[in-house]
Structure formats: structure tokens, C-alpha cells
Design a protein around this motif. Structure first.
Motif, PDB file in Angstrom:
ATOM      1  N   LEU A 112       0.830  -1.199   0.000  1.00 52.21           N
ATOM      2  CA  LEU A 112       0.000   0.000   0.000  1.00 52.21           C
ATOM      3  C   LEU A 112       0.868   1.253   0.000  1.00 52.21           C
ATOM      4  O   LEU A 112       0.673   2.154  -0.837  1.00 52.21           O
ATOM      5  CB  LEU A 112      -0.911   0.010   1.230  1.00 52.21           C
ATOM      6  N   THR A 113       1.802   1.341   0.915  1.00 52.72           N
ATOM      7  CA  THR A 113       2.633   2.537   1.038  1.00 52.72           C
ATOM      8  C   THR A 113       3.468   2.759  -0.218  1.00 52.72           C
ATOM      9  O   THR A 113       3.613   3.890  -0.701  1.00 52.72           O
ATOM     10  CB  THR A 113       3.541   2.423   2.277  1.00 52.72           C
ATOM     11  N   THR A 114       4.005   1.683  -0.759  1.00 53.02           N
ATOM     12  CA  THR A 114       4.788   1.791  -1.992  1.00 53.02           C
ATOM     13  C   THR A 114       3.927   2.311  -3.140  1.00 53.02           C
ATOM     14  O   THR A 114       4.351   3.190  -3.901  1.00 53.02           O
ATOM     15  CB  THR A 114       5.378   0.421  -2.373  1.00 53.02           C
ATOM     16  N   GLY A 115       2.705   1.797  -3.256  1.00 52.45           N
ATOM     17  CA  GLY A 115       1.808   2.258  -4.316  1.00 52.45           C
ATOM     18  C   GLY A 115       1.464   3.730  -4.183  1.00 52.45           C
ATOM     19  O   GLY A 115       1.385   4.461  -5.175  1.00 52.45           O
ATOM     20  N   LEU A 116       1.265   4.198  -2.956  1.00 52.03           N
ATOM     21  CA  LEU A 116       0.956   5.605  -2.718  1.00 52.03           C
ATOM     22  C   LEU A 116       2.119   6.504  -3.111  1.00 52.03           C
ATOM     23  O   LEU A 116       1.931   7.586  -3.678  1.00 52.03           O
ATOM     24  CB  LEU A 116       0.616   5.825  -1.241  1.00 52.03           C
ATOM     25  N   ILE A 117       3.339   6.074  -2.808  1.00 48.77           N
ATOM     26  CA  ILE A 117       4.511   6.922  -3.030  1.00 48.77           C
ATOM     27  C   ILE A 117       4.957   6.912  -4.484  1.00 48.77           C
ATOM     28  O   ILE A 117       5.304   7.943  -5.049  1.00 48.77           O
ATOM     29  CB  ILE A 117       5.676   6.475  -2.110  1.00 48.77           C
ATOM     30  N   PHE A 118       4.930   5.758  -5.113  1.00 49.19           N
ATOM     31  CA  PHE A 118       5.433   5.658  -6.484  1.00 49.19           C
ATOM     32  C   PHE A 118       4.344   5.905  -7.530  1.00 49.19           C
ATOM     33  O   PHE A 118       4.646   6.320  -8.651  1.00 49.19           O
ATOM     34  CB  PHE A 118       6.055   4.277  -6.723  1.00 49.19           C
ATOM     35  N   GLY A 119       3.083   5.635  -7.170  1.00 55.61           N
ATOM     36  CA  GLY A 119       2.011   5.696  -8.159  1.00 55.61           C
ATOM     37  C   GLY A 119       1.855   7.045  -8.823  1.00 55.61           C
ATOM     38  O   GLY A 119       1.551   7.134 -10.026  1.00 55.61           O
ATOM     39  N   GLU A 120       2.072   8.131  -8.072  1.00 57.82           N
ATOM     40  CA  GLU A 120       1.930   9.473  -8.636  1.00 57.82           C
ATOM     41  C   GLU A 120       3.021   9.799  -9.643  1.00 57.82           C
ATOM     42  O   GLU A 120       2.916  10.779 -10.376  1.00 57.82           O
ATOM     43  CB  GLU A 120       1.938  10.505  -7.510  1.00 57.82           C
ATOM     44  N   ASP A 121       4.078   9.012  -9.679  1.00 57.15           N
ATOM     45  CA  ASP A 121       5.209   9.286 -10.569  1.00 57.15           C
ATOM     46  C   ASP A 121       5.308   8.294 -11.717  1.00 57.15           C
ATOM     47  O   ASP A 121       6.368   8.130 -12.320  1.00 57.15           O
ATOM     48  CB  ASP A 121       6.527   9.258  -9.772  1.00 57.15           C
ATOM     49  N   ASP A 122       4.205   7.602 -12.019  1.00 48.78           N
ATOM     50  CA  ASP A 122       4.255   6.566 -13.057  1.00 48.78           C
ATOM     51  C   ASP A 122       4.794   7.086 -14.388  1.00 48.78           C
ATOM     52  O   ASP A 122       5.579   6.415 -15.062  1.00 48.78           O
ATOM     53  CB  ASP A 122       2.868   5.943 -13.260  1.00 48.78           C
ATOM     54  N   ASP A 123       4.371   8.277 -14.791  1.00 51.33           N
ATOM     55  CA  ASP A 123       4.828   8.818 -16.078  1.00 51.33           C
ATOM     56  C   ASP A 123       6.337   9.010 -16.090  1.00 51.33           C
ATOM     57  O   ASP A 123       7.027   8.644 -17.051  1.00 51.33           O
ATOM     58  CB  ASP A 123       4.127  10.145 -16.377  1.00 51.33           C
ATOM     59  N   ALA A 124       6.858   9.587 -15.012  1.00 45.66           N
ATOM     60  CA  ALA A 124       8.304   9.823 -14.928  1.00 45.66           C
ATOM     61  C   ALA A 124       9.076   8.514 -14.858  1.00 45.66           C
ATOM     62  O   ALA A 124      10.148   8.373 -15.469  1.00 45.66           O
ATOM     63  CB  ALA A 124       8.627  10.684 -13.714  1.00 45.66           C
ATOM     64  N   LEU A 125       8.533   7.539 -14.140  1.00 44.89           N
ATOM     65  CA  LEU A 125       9.232   6.272 -13.960  1.00 44.89           C
ATOM     66  C   LEU A 125       9.298   5.455 -15.248  1.00 44.89           C
ATOM     67  O   LEU A 125      10.121   4.544 -15.366  1.00 44.89           O
ATOM     68  CB  LEU A 125       8.555   5.441 -12.866  1.00 44.89           C
ATOM     69  N   ASN A 126       8.444   5.757 -16.204  1.00 40.98           N
ATOM     70  CA  ASN A 126       8.438   5.016 -17.468  1.00 40.98           C
ATOM     71  C   ASN A 126       9.381   5.601 -18.518  1.00 40.98           C
ATOM     72  O   ASN A 126       9.489   5.063 -19.617  1.00 40.98           O
ATOM     73  CB  ASN A 126       7.014   4.970 -18.041  1.00 40.98           C
ATOM     74  N   LYS A 127      10.072   6.674 -18.186  1.00 41.98           N
ATOM     75  CA  LYS A 127      10.990   7.287 -19.144  1.00 41.98           C
ATOM     76  C   LYS A 127      12.253   6.450 -19.303  1.00 41.98           C
ATOM     77  O   LYS A 127      12.648   5.705 -18.408  1.00 41.98           O
ATOM     78  CB  LYS A 127      11.351   8.701 -18.679  1.00 41.98           C
ATOM     79  N   ASP A 128      12.897   6.591 -20.451  1.00 45.09           N
ATOM     80  CA  ASP A 128      14.127   5.854 -20.724  1.00 45.09           C
ATOM     81  C   ASP A 128      15.279   6.411 -19.887  1.00 45.09           C
ATOM     82  O   ASP A 128      15.379   7.618 -19.669  1.00 45.09           O
ATOM     83  CB  ASP A 128      14.492   5.955 -22.211  1.00 45.09           C
ATOM     84  N   GLY A 129      16.139   5.500 -19.447  1.00 47.83           N
ATOM     85  CA  GLY A 129      17.387   5.909 -18.811  1.00 47.83           C
ATOM     86  C   GLY A 129      17.255   6.532 -17.435  1.00 47.83           C
ATOM     87  O   GLY A 129      18.163   7.235 -16.989  1.00 47.83           O
ATOM     88  N   ILE A 130      16.150   6.287 -16.745  1.00 48.95           N
ATOM     89  CA  ILE A 130      16.000   6.932 -15.440  1.00 48.95           C
ATOM     90  C   ILE A 130      16.823   6.207 -14.364  1.00 48.95           C
ATOM     91  O   ILE A 130      17.032   5.000 -14.430  1.00 48.95           O
ATOM     92  CB  ILE A 130      14.526   7.013 -14.990  1.00 48.95           C
ATOM     93  N   ILE A 131      17.310   6.985 -13.422  1.00 45.07           N
ATOM     94  CA  ILE A 131      18.024   6.476 -12.260  1.00 45.07           C
ATOM     95  C   ILE A 131      17.338   7.067 -11.036  1.00 45.07           C
ATOM     96  O   ILE A 131      17.193   8.279 -10.926  1.00 45.07           O
ATOM     97  CB  ILE A 131      19.512   6.872 -12.273  1.00 45.07           C
ATOM     98  N   ARG A 132      16.889   6.226 -10.124  1.00 48.11           N
ATOM     99  CA  ARG A 132      16.185   6.701  -8.940  1.00 48.11           C
ATOM    100  C   ARG A 132      16.761   6.050  -7.685  1.00 48.11           C
ATOM    101  O   ARG A 132      17.266   4.928  -7.728  1.00 48.11           O
ATOM    102  CB  ARG A 132      14.678   6.394  -9.028  1.00 48.11           C
ATOM    103  N   THR A 133      16.671   6.772  -6.579  1.00 46.40           N
ATOM    104  CA  THR A 133      17.156   6.266  -5.304  1.00 46.40           C
ATOM    105  C   THR A 133      15.991   6.057  -4.344  1.00 46.40           C
ATOM    106  O   THR A 133      15.042   6.836  -4.320  1.00 46.40           O
ATOM    107  CB  THR A 133      18.162   7.233  -4.676  1.00 46.40           C
ATOM    108  N   ALA A 147      11.697  20.722 -11.864  1.00 48.07           N
ATOM    109  CA  ALA A 147      10.743  20.183 -12.838  1.00 48.07           C
ATOM    110  C   ALA A 147      11.446  19.651 -14.083  1.00 48.07           C
ATOM    111  O   ALA A 147      11.031  18.644 -14.668  1.00 48.07           O
ATOM    112  CB  ALA A 147       9.729  21.252 -13.229  1.00 48.07           C
ATOM    113  N   GLU A 148      12.527  20.318 -14.482  1.00 49.45           N
ATOM    114  CA  GLU A 148      13.217  19.921 -15.710  1.00 49.45           C
ATOM    115  C   GLU A 148      13.790  18.510 -15.610  1.00 49.45           C
ATOM    116  O   GLU A 148      13.788  17.744 -16.556  1.00 49.45           O
ATOM    117  CB  GLU A 148      14.351  20.903 -16.013  1.00 49.45           C
ATOM    118  N   HIS A 149      14.273  18.139 -14.408  1.00 56.38           N
ATOM    119  CA  HIS A 149      14.894  16.832 -14.236  1.00 56.38           C
ATOM    120  C   HIS A 149      14.061  15.896 -13.359  1.00 56.38           C
ATOM    121  O   HIS A 149      14.561  14.906 -12.848  1.00 56.38           O
ATOM    122  CB  HIS A 149      16.285  17.006 -13.614  1.00 56.38           C
ATOM    123  N   ASP A 150      12.763  16.234 -13.181  1.00 50.18           N
ATOM    124  CA  ASP A 150      11.869  15.406 -12.363  1.00 50.18           C
ATOM    125  C   ASP A 150      12.423  15.191 -10.952  1.00 50.18           C
ATOM    126  O   ASP A 150      12.311  14.109 -10.384  1.00 50.18           O
ATOM    127  CB  ASP A 150      11.645  14.030 -13.022  1.00 50.18           C
TER     128      ASP A 150
END
Length: 470
Positions: free
Chosen positions: A189-210, A343-346
Motif C-alpha cells: 500500500l505505502t509503496t503504491g501511494l509513493i510511487f504511483g503518482e510518478d508513473d509517467d516519470a518512472l516510465n521514461k528511458d534511462g531513469i536512475i532513482r534512489t 521540474a526539468e529533471h523530475d
């Protein structure tokens, strides 16, 4: 590997418990099974390059170099792995006569990060107990004949097997599990709440997230965050970071991350509040389930010194809660780790933290708790609070809440806090696990996350679609 297959592999490994029954307590099974599973997986991964490592070790022995430099040279022979072992032994070759000393020698020849995991598992202590009970050879033979090679089980699927073993271990010792293990339904549940709002950004090519968890426990949030992004974008690079106070939980978390190919140097042991070992790092996503209602008296001076000497340049400038409950200290710690919005680099960060009612309701106007809440609201960081059903955790039946914070709110959310009442949204477990009597089904989790994503106001969430609109 399907869900059914990894469950079958985990069930087969857990059947080692049949050998332990009578000589070990049920709550001790995991302390044997988890490190042996890790050991077998590591040696299966190392098998293809073992000869090369042994050859390289013969050359390295002749060089007058510090251990760290020698280790770097040996790791080159593993063709990209983050660990190695310079012993000619493996589980098959340990023999029976001197099995305990041979096993200890085998462990000591692992590279530092892997060796440290076994030390924190207190592996030598438990192998001694196994040897005293004439069970060590039988357990070794069981694992020696279990194929955990990458050709059969990928890193991802081996991670699922290990997580299933962790779950079984937590359930078998549920009287203490709540201190170190967050139930998987709450994690999802918590993971879905935190990551779900960023689905568009997370689907971009070459992303690196911490992803960061300051109370990492056995690594459930770190695994779930990585899994969520992997499902949406298999090519995304996710780097996990965490710190954990309990040595055994730290060992489990580090072992899980090692199995999944993460850099385990980013997993730290120690008290996050008094000794932040990732002090200069900022993160994209942060998730935490800090201990409920635990006092911070033992580290009171360090916290007060940081508050008075550093103010807002440190972590606790907004104020200090009463010494009897450190929950808000963890929240302020996480807020200090937020990246600045870009905003430019999400850029910017999102936080999901599980708290009891104390941070919401304790403290009158002007108190430390009140000042902290005022700071959070004035900075417009609080995005939502989700009230969960009772009896959701292993070691407490009290009311709990998920707080969602963000410094990159969508325009329609600015200046507002979304309050979600999900207290009636749960299913009863067939068998209680400690204090945990209810759980969230996938459909119930989806109902909460969809309401959150839609930013809709309802009195109480239900599955029947009859929630009364405010």
C-alpha cells in the motif's frame, strides 16, 4: 518463475525446519535457514568463475597489498560480481569429520561485505548449536543438493524466494516480528501511494532513482520499491539505501540486497537518529515504518545538541517531540533528505511513513509536536494522511496512519491535505499472527490508491462503491 514456482522453492528450503524441530525453537528456524540459503546462493553464483578467482588469489598472495586492494583485484576475476570467495571448499566438499571448522574457514574466505553478513547472523554460534545436536552435516547436505544457480533462478526470482523465507521467519516469530518486519500488505500500500503518482516519470528511458529507508528492518520497503519500478520500467536503474539498528535485521536486509545485485555498501548498521551514516545524501523516494512510541532518552543529548547548535541547518530545527516518543524525529530526518524540486529533471522527493496516532494528536499549542506539525503544514509538504484499520501489525492493534509527504505537489494539491478514512477497508485473517488480525487485499489496496490518485473526498472508503461523497 511464476509465483507458484518461487513459493515451491521457498517451501522446499523451509522444509529444513523438519530437521530442526525438537532441538530448536520455532522462532530460531530462520536463523539457520536464511544464512544457509544465502550461502548456497552465493556459491552457486560464484561457481562459474571459482577457478579464475583461485588462480588470481595465488598471485595476490605474493603481493604486499592491503586487504582492500587485494579484494579489488580478486573481484575482477569474478567478471563483474560484487563478492568473491578464495576457499577451495564449498558445501559439497566440507566433509563430515571436521565440518564445523571447515565451514567456518569457508565463511572467513568470503570478501568483506559478504563475510560481515554471516557475522551479524551469528552464523558460527548457530552452526555450533547444530553441530552439538548432530544436525550440522544433515543441514549442509540438504543445502548442498539444492540448485540455486542463476541458470535456474534469476536474481529477481531469488529475491522473491528470499522474501518468502523472511515472511515465514517473521510469522514463526511473530512476537517480535513487528519490531523489524512490516507486513507485506502495508508495504504494498505505502509503496503504491509513493510511487504511483510518478508513473509517467518512472516510465521514461534511462531513469536512475534512489530509494531510502532509515529504519530498514529486513528490507521490505527497499525490495517493494525496486519491484514497483521494475514492473513499470525493467530498464530503470534503482539504487537502494538504508540503515538499521538491529544487527540480525541488518544482516537479513543486506543479504537480500546482495542477492538482488544491489550495492550493499549503501546498507548501514547503527542508530539513524544519533549516527546518520548517510548524512550527506538526498533521495528521490523514502519509506519508513519507525518503531511506535519508543523513547529516545539514550540519545537525548545528541539530539538536543543538533537541535540547538544546527537549527534548521540540521535535521531537527522545527522542534523536538517529548522524549517518550521519537516518531516525529524520524519524520524530520526524512524531510531533511528531500531533494530540491527541479521540474526539468523530475527532481524533488516523496515520503511515505507509517505512524501511530501520537504524532497527529499529542502536544498542545506551542509544544514541540505542535511546532513540528506547524512547520510541515506551512512548508506545504503534507500531501495525505490515510487512516488504516486496527489490528494490522504483528505487535500492536492500535490505530495507525500512512503519512504521504512531497515537495513537488501537483497544482490541485497545493495548500491542501487529503484525508482518507480507510478504517473499514480490510479483511479478516483466517489465523491471527500476533496482534495482526486483519490484512488488505489487492483490491482494497487498489481502492485506497485510486482514491488517493483521483484526489476525491469521501467520508469512508468501501469496496461496494457506496462511499458518501462529501
Amino acid at each position: 518463475m511464476t509465483n507458484n514456482n518461487f513459493s515451491q522453492v521457498a517451501a522446499f528450503i523451509w522444509s529444513v525446519a523438519d530437521l530442526l524441530r525438537g532441538d530448536f525453537k520455532q522462532s530460531q528456524y530462520g536463523r539457520v535457514i536464511l544464512p544457509f540459503t544465502l550461502l548456497r546462493r552465493l556459491e552457486c553464483v560464484l561457481a562459474p568463475t571459482k577457478a579464475d578467482v583461485l588462480a588470481a588469489n595465488e598471485k595476490v598472495k605474493l603481493m604486499a597489498l592491503p586487504e582492500e586492494a587485494k579484494e579489488k583485484m580478486l573481484l575482477k576475476a569474478t567478471q563483474g560480481l560484487a563478492f568473491c570467495n578464495t576457499s577451495e571448499l564449498d558445501l559439497v566438499r566440507l566433509g563430515q569429520k571436521d565440518i564445523r571448522s571447515n565451514l567456518n574457514n569457508y565463511i572467513q574466505n568470503f570478501s568483506k561485505d559478504a563475510r560481515e553478513i554471516f557475522e551479524h547472523f551469528k552464523f558460527d554460534e548457530f552452526t555450533g548449536l547444530l553441530d552439538d545436536a548432530n544436525l550440522l552435516y544433515k543441514v549442509v547436505q540438504k543445502f548442498a543438493t539444492t540448485d540455486l544457480s542463476p541458470q535456474r533462478i534469476s536474481n529477481h526470482d531469488m529475491g522473491l524466494v528470499f522474501e518468502e523465507l523472511i515472511r515465514r521467519f517473521a510469522e514463526s516469530s511473530n512476537e517480535t516480528a513487528g519490531e523489524h518486519f512490516t507486513p507485506r500488505d502495508i508495504v504494498r500500500l505505502t509503496t503504491g501511494l509513493i510511487f504511483g503518482e510518478d508513473d509517467d516519470a518512472l516510465n521514461k528511458d534511462g531513469i536512475i532513482r534512489t530509494v531510502y529507508d532509515p529504519t530498514a528492518g529486513t528490507g521490505g520497503f527497499l525490495s517493494s520499491g525496486t519491484e514497483y519500478v521494475r514492473e513499470h520500467n525493467p530498464d530503470a536503474v534503482i539504487r537502494v539505501y538504508g540503515q538499521e539498528l538491529n544487527p540480525e535485521s541488518y544482516a537479513i536486509c543486506k543479504a537480500d540486497m546482495l542477492i538482488k545485485g544491489q550495492d550493499v555498501r549503501n546498507i548501514k548498521l547503527g542508530n539513524t537518529l544519533s549516527n546518520d551514516q548517510l548524512a550527506y545524501d538526498k533521495f528521490d523516494y523514502m519509506l519508513s515504518n519507525p518503531p511506535f512510541g519508543v523513547d529516545w532518552k539514550r540519545i537525548e543529548q545528541e539530539i538536543k545538541d543538533e537541535h540547538t547548535q544546527k537549527g534548521f541547518e540540521g535535521r531537527f530545527g522545527a522542534g523536538l517531540p517529548r522524549v517518550s516518543d521519537g516518531s516525529l524525529l524520524f519524520l524530520m530526518h526524512l524531510m531533511s533528505k528531500m531533494r530540491q524540486p527541479d521540474a526539468e529533471h523530475d527532481q524533488g522527493s516523496r515520503i511515505g511513513i507509517i505512524l501511530n496516532g501520537s504524532p497527529l494528536f499529542t502536544g498542545s499549542a506551542g509544544s514541540g509536536e505542535s511546532e513540528i506539525r506547524r512547520y510541515i503544514l506551512e512548508a506545504d509538504l503534507l500531501e495525505a494522511i490515510i487512516a488504516l484499520p486496527t489490528d494490522m501489525f504483528y505487535n500492536t492493534g492500535i490505530a495507525t496512519y500512512v503519512w504521504v509527504l512531497s515537495n513537488k505537489k501537483e497544482p490541485e494539491r497545493k495548500g491542501k491535505v487529503h484525508l482518507i478514512n480507510a478504517t473499514n477497508l480490510s479483511s479478516k485473517m483466517r489465523k491471527s499472527l500476533g496482534s495482526k488480525r486483519h490484512y488488505l487485499t489487492d483490491e482494497e489496496i487498489r481502492t485506497i490508491t485510486q482514491n488517493y490518485g483521483a484526489f476525491e473526498a469521501v467520508d469512508t472508503l468501501t469496496l461496494d462503491g457506496e462511499s458518501e461523497q462529501k
